[in-house]
Design an enzyme around this catalytic site. Structure first.
Site, PDB file in Angstrom:
ATOM      1  N   SER A   1       0.838  -1.191   0.000  1.00 26.78           N
ATOM      2  CA  SER A   1       0.000   0.000   0.000  1.00 26.78           C
ATOM      3  C   SER A   1       0.876   1.246   0.000  1.00 26.78           C
ATOM      4  O   SER A   1       2.095   1.163   0.098  1.00 26.78           O
ATOM      5  CB  SER A   1      -0.932   0.000   1.222  1.00 26.78           C
ATOM      6  OG  SER A   1      -0.181  -0.150   2.409  1.00 26.78           O
ATOM      7  N   GLY A   2       0.245   2.396  -0.135  1.00 27.28           N
ATOM      8  CA  GLY A   2       0.974   3.652  -0.180  1.00 27.28           C
ATOM      9  C   GLY A   2       0.812   4.335  -1.521  1.00 27.28           C
ATOM     10  O   GLY A   2       0.379   3.729  -2.508  1.00 27.28           O
ATOM     11  N   SER A   3       1.195   5.601  -1.568  1.00 29.32           N
ATOM     12  CA  SER A   3       0.956   6.409  -2.760  1.00 29.32           C
ATOM     13  C   SER A   3       1.762   5.954  -3.969  1.00 29.32           C
ATOM     14  O   SER A   3       1.335   6.126  -5.111  1.00 29.32           O
ATOM     15  CB  SER A   3       1.269   7.883  -2.468  1.00 29.32           C
ATOM     16  OG  SER A   3       2.621   8.043  -2.061  1.00 29.32           O
TER      17      SER A   3
ATOM     18  N   LYS B   1      11.626   9.505   1.243  1.00 26.53           N
ATOM     19  CA  LYS B   1      11.682   8.359   2.164  1.00 26.53           C
ATOM     20  C   LYS B   1      13.087   7.795   2.320  1.00 26.53           C
ATOM     21  O   LYS B   1      13.303   6.885   3.121  1.00 26.53           O
ATOM     22  CB  LYS B   1      10.758   7.248   1.632  1.00 26.53           C
ATOM     23  CG  LYS B   1       9.331   7.686   1.349  1.00 26.53           C
ATOM     24  CD  LYS B   1       8.656   8.205   2.593  1.00 26.53           C
ATOM     25  CE  LYS B   1       7.242   8.696   2.321  1.00 26.53           C
ATOM     26  NZ  LYS B   1       6.324   7.663   1.839  1.00 26.53           N
TER      27      LYS B   1
ATOM     28  N   GLU C   1       1.967  -6.652   6.241  1.00 27.41           N
ATOM     29  CA  GLU C   1       3.038  -6.315   5.303  1.00 27.41           C
ATOM     30  C   GLU C   1       4.231  -7.247   5.485  1.00 27.41           C
ATOM     31  O   GLU C   1       4.823  -7.715   4.521  1.00 27.41           O
ATOM     32  CB  GLU C   1       3.459  -4.860   5.515  1.00 27.41           C
ATOM     33  CG  GLU C   1       2.419  -3.854   5.042  1.00 27.41           C
ATOM     34  CD  GLU C   1       2.725  -2.435   5.474  1.00 27.41           C
ATOM     35  OE1 GLU C   1       2.107  -1.507   4.925  1.00 27.41           O
ATOM     36  OE2 GLU C   1       3.566  -2.252   6.375  1.00 27.41           O
TER      37      GLU C   1
END
Length: 245
Positions: free
Chosen positions: A33-35, A127, A109
């Site tokens: 998940s994540g952008s 990041k 995850e």
């Protein structure tokens, strides 16, 4: 830097990760998940042979990404040997150690990552730590705990040297703490900047605490990272990791 250029770099990194790491023989794909992973799912959905894939989600968001891109949904209970998995990260150090769990899905995850022959991280330059974990990500290491243990775990974290440790609050949407998909709580523990040679040691100490289900440290999981840079280019990083399957 414009938001448009950031999104372009995320998309380029995600597309490169899929193009270079999904083999013709691969069938079971982990989707995080994540952008940035939004673009991983988009690219998987564009592949001509996408009907052969069974995609394993790590969260509600990734489940929706899989379905929205016309991909077949599976689960890790049925498909426990995953060919390749893609996920984002909250922070990445130079050894490709990760902090994950900002979205409170760290257990799932890590389950998907540990079930994968290859685990690939896709993120943008914000990041990537210049060296140590905890340099940019200052919210603390996410730690999933059994609900009735959180008071004791909070005390234990301070004994281990945490600068701060707080039970994650759900905010305006819900009175009380965040509750994970597994019915547990999340504690965010700030240990400051963590040297490369101390990440594994700290992770092992945390996981031994009674009440801790899982930590947000991912050590020796990611073998490649694709970073979308500020200028729209991509940096690919790789390390050797122990075989999991």
């Amino acid at each position: 830097m414009s938001e448009e250029l950031i999104e372009k770099s995320k998309k380029l990194a995600a597309f490169a990760a899929v193009n270079e790491n999904v083999l013709k023989s691969d069938r079971i794909i982990g989707v995080g998940s994540g952008s940035t992973v939004v673009y991983v799912a988009e690219r998987l959905g564009q592949l001509e042979d996408k009907e052969k894939f069974i995609c394993i989600p790590t969260s509600f968001q990734s489940k929706q990404l899989i379905l929205d891109n016309g991909l077949r949904l599976g689960n890790v209970e049925e498909f426990d040997e995953i060919d390749v998995a893609f996920d984002g990260a909250d922070e990445i150090d130079t050894n490709l150690n990760l902090i994950k769990g900002g979205g409170a899905a760290l257990y799932q995850e890590k389950l998907v990552a540990s079930s994968s022959r290859k685990f690939i991280v896709v993120a943008d330059f914000r990041k990537q730590s210049p060296e140590k974990l905890g340099h940019f990500w200052r919210k603390g290491v996410p730690i999933e705990v059994v609900p009735n243990s959180y008071v004791k775990v909070l005390k234990d974290l301070f004994k281990l040297g945490a600068n701060s440790a707080t039970l994650r609050d759900a905010g305006k949407a819900k009175a009380g703490p965040v509750v994970t998909d597994n019915g547990n709580f999340i504690i965010d523990a700030d240990f400051g900047e963590i040297p490369l040679n101390k990440v594994k040691e700290l992770d092992e100490k945390l996981i031994r605490l009674v009440g801790v289900v899982e930590t947000g440290f991912f050590v020796d999981y990611a073998e490649k990272a694709y970073i979308g840079n500020e200028d729209g280019s991509i940096t690919s990083l790789s390390v050797s990791v122990p075989a999991r399957l």
